[in-house]
Write an enzyme that holds these catalytic residues in place. Structure first.
Site, mmCIF file in Angstrom:
data_model
loop_
_atom_site.group_PDB
_atom_site.id
_atom_site.type_symbol
_atom_site.label_atom_id
_atom_site.label_comp_id
_atom_site.label_asym_id
_atom_site.label_seq_id
_atom_site.Cartn_x
_atom_site.Cartn_y
_atom_site.Cartn_z
ATOM 1 N N HIS A 61 0.821 -1.216 0.000
ATOM 2 C CA HIS A 61 0.000 0.000 0.000
ATOM 3 C C HIS A 61 0.857 1.268 0.000
ATOM 4 O O HIS A 61 1.981 1.289 0.507
ATOM 5 C CB HIS A 61 -0.877 0.037 1.259
ATOM 6 C CG HIS A 61 -1.736 -1.168 1.426
ATOM 7 N ND1 HIS A 61 -2.221 -1.585 2.643
ATOM 8 C CD2 HIS A 61 -2.175 -2.092 0.540
ATOM 9 C CE1 HIS A 61 -2.932 -2.676 2.494
ATOM 10 N NE2 HIS A 61 -2.924 -3.017 1.223
ATOM 11 N N LYS A 71 6.758 6.279 7.026
ATOM 12 C CA LYS A 71 6.329 5.397 8.124
ATOM 13 C C LYS A 71 7.522 4.930 8.937
ATOM 14 O O LYS A 71 8.597 4.676 8.401
ATOM 15 C CB LYS A 71 5.568 4.179 7.564
ATOM 16 C CG LYS A 71 4.269 4.555 6.862
ATOM 17 C CD LYS A 71 3.687 3.423 6.066
ATOM 18 C CE LYS A 71 2.492 3.917 5.256
ATOM 19 N NZ LYS A 71 2.036 2.921 4.273
ATOM 20 N N TYR A 131 2.787 1.467 13.946
ATOM 21 C CA TYR A 131 3.609 2.358 13.137
ATOM 22 C C TYR A 131 3.118 3.792 13.152
ATOM 23 O O TYR A 131 1.940 4.053 13.365
ATOM 24 C CB TYR A 131 3.709 1.851 11.695
ATOM 25 C CG TYR A 131 2.418 1.546 10.997
ATOM 26 C CD1 TYR A 131 1.651 0.439 11.347
ATOM 27 C CD2 TYR A 131 1.969 2.336 9.946
ATOM 28 C CE1 TYR A 131 0.475 0.127 10.689
ATOM 29 C CE2 TYR A 131 0.796 2.030 9.281
ATOM 30 C CZ TYR A 131 0.066 0.928 9.654
ATOM 31 O OH TYR A 131 -1.105 0.623 8.984
ATOM 32 N N ASP A 169 -6.769 -6.073 -1.179
ATOM 33 C CA ASP A 169 -5.431 -6.453 -1.652
ATOM 34 C C ASP A 169 -5.508 -7.491 -2.762
ATOM 35 O O ASP A 169 -4.700 -7.493 -3.684
ATOM 36 C CB ASP A 169 -4.590 -6.963 -0.483
ATOM 37 C CG ASP A 169 -4.202 -5.826 0.444
ATOM 38 O OD1 ASP A 169 -3.713 -6.107 1.552
ATOM 39 O OD2 ASP A 169 -4.409 -4.644 0.074
HETATM 40 C C1 LIG Z 1 -4.708 2.540 6.953
HETATM 41 C C2 LIG Z 1 -5.944 3.009 7.658
HETATM 42 C C3 LIG Z 1 -7.118 2.274 7.627
HETATM 43 N N1 LIG Z 1 -8.218 2.728 8.271
HETATM 44 C C4 LIG Z 1 -9.433 1.909 8.235
HETATM 45 C C5 LIG Z 1 -9.924 1.610 6.846
HETATM 46 C C6 LIG Z 1 -10.477 0.209 6.931
HETATM 47 O O1 LIG Z 1 -11.864 0.264 7.243
HETATM 48 C C7 LIG Z 1 -9.737 -0.433 8.108
HETATM 49 C C8 LIG Z 1 -8.705 -1.430 7.679
HETATM 50 O O2 LIG Z 1 -7.892 -0.785 6.715
HETATM 51 P P1 LIG Z 1 -6.913 -1.637 5.777
HETATM 52 O O3 LIG Z 1 -7.587 -2.930 5.411
HETATM 53 O O4 LIG Z 1 -6.473 -0.718 4.669
HETATM 54 O O5 LIG Z 1 -5.716 -1.956 6.771
HETATM 55 P P2 LIG Z 1 -4.300 -2.536 6.298
HETATM 56 O O6 LIG Z 1 -4.483 -3.554 5.222
HETATM 57 O O7 LIG Z 1 -3.597 -2.913 7.532
HETATM 58 O O8 LIG Z 1 -3.606 -1.274 5.651
HETATM 59 C C9 LIG Z 1 -2.350 -0.816 6.071
HETATM 60 O O9 LIG Z 1 -1.440 -1.784 5.642
HETATM 61 C C10 LIG Z 1 -0.165 -1.408 5.208
HETATM 62 C C11 LIG Z 1 0.808 -2.350 5.840
HETATM 63 C C12 LIG Z 1 0.215 -0.005 5.372
HETATM 64 O O10 LIG Z 1 1.393 0.339 5.383
HETATM 65 C C13 LIG Z 1 -0.808 1.033 5.434
HETATM 66 O O11 LIG Z 1 -0.576 1.861 6.552
HETATM 67 C C14 LIG Z 1 -2.191 0.554 5.483
HETATM 68 O O12 LIG Z 1 -2.647 0.570 4.148
HETATM 69 O O13 LIG Z 1 -9.101 0.653 8.811
HETATM 70 C C15 LIG Z 1 -8.239 3.918 8.974
HETATM 71 O O14 LIG Z 1 -9.250 4.306 9.555
HETATM 72 N N2 LIG Z 1 -7.098 4.666 9.013
HETATM 73 C C16 LIG Z 1 -5.939 4.264 8.375
HETATM 74 O O15 LIG Z 1 -4.917 4.973 8.453
#
Ligand SMILES: Cc1cn([C@H]2C[C@H](O)[C@@H](COP(=O)(O)OP(=O)(O)O[C@H]3O[C@H](C)C(=O)[C@H](O)[C@H]3O)O2)c(=O)[nH]c1=O
Length: 182
Positions: A61, A71, A131, A169
């Site tokens: 991402h 980060k 992070y 993803d």
């Molecule tokens: C990233 C983020 C997500 N969210 C909410 C949005 C979704 O409803 C839920 C899960 O989000 P997501 O599936 O995108 O989470 P990850 O797959 O862990 O995403 C992260 O994974 C990789 C490793 C990264 O480096 C990024 O910081 C980030 O994209 O949290 C928020 O409210 N705030 C945020 O900053």
């Protein structure tokens, strides 16, 4: 605090000093002055935390400019293999990736400046990942590249065929079709 450079300019591995005694341990997990001394001059504005089970891959991402995020990442519990991909178009290491094992044991941190895609795989039964970001979450600017992109050829240290990933993803584009503006 020990700072180690990597083959990709800007990516740094930070090993904090851990003070152990018969009670347990103490370490400074974040110290702006020490980061500045290491050449990390940015203002972190948001802390994130996620917990994942073994075999999960989160990523790759990034957020497009002007919302690109630098980060500072670490594993509080468990072990992850953390990966950054250079998306800076003028970089001599454009399209190259670097990975490092981060764990609650080794206490290592990985600094990833703006201009990189980021992701991690989970090597332990569970992992708590925390992070700091130097820009706020802007979902409209968020982009993803497939974790199993053949051109990037990331070695996640897990069986990618059996990886547990989000629908988002799973639907990410290839590196060749990705949009970036770094
Ligand atoms: C990233 C983020 C997500 N969210 C909410 C949005 C979704 O409803 C839920 C899960 O989000 P997501 O599936 O995108 O989470 P990850 O797959 O862990 O995403 C992260 O994974 C990789 C490793 C990264 O480096 C990024 O910081 C980030 O994209 O949290 C928020 O409210 N705030 C945020 O900053």
């Amino acid at each position: 605090m020990e700072i180690t450079t990597t083959p990709i300019a800007g990516l740094l591995v930070i090993t904090p000093k851990v003070f152990r005694d018969d009670r347990g341990y103490f370490l400074e997990t974040f110290n702006i002055k020490k980061l500045e001394e290491a050449g990390i001059n940015t203002s972190f504005v948001q802390d994130n935390e996620s917990k994942s089970t073994q075999g999960v891959i989160r990523g790759l991402h990034y957020q497009l400019n002007p919302y690109a995020q630098g980060k500072l990442v670490r594993a509080i519990e468990g072990t992850v293999y953390d990966v950054a991909v250079d998306l800076r178009k003028d970089s001599p290491t454009f399209g190259q990736w670097y990975g490092v094992e981060l764990s609650g044991e080794n206490k290592k941190q990985f600094y990833i400046p703006r201009g990189f895609a980021h992701g991690f795989s989970v090597l332990s039964e569970t992992a708590v990942f925390a992070y700091k970001c130097d820009a706020y979450y802007h979902p409209e600017a968020e982009r993803g590249i497939r974790f199993d992109d053949p051109e990037l050829n990331v070695d996640w240290k897990v069986d990618v065929q059996k990886a547990v990933v989000s629908a988002k993803d799973e639907a990410s584009v290839s590196f060749a079709k990705a949009e970036y503006n770094f």
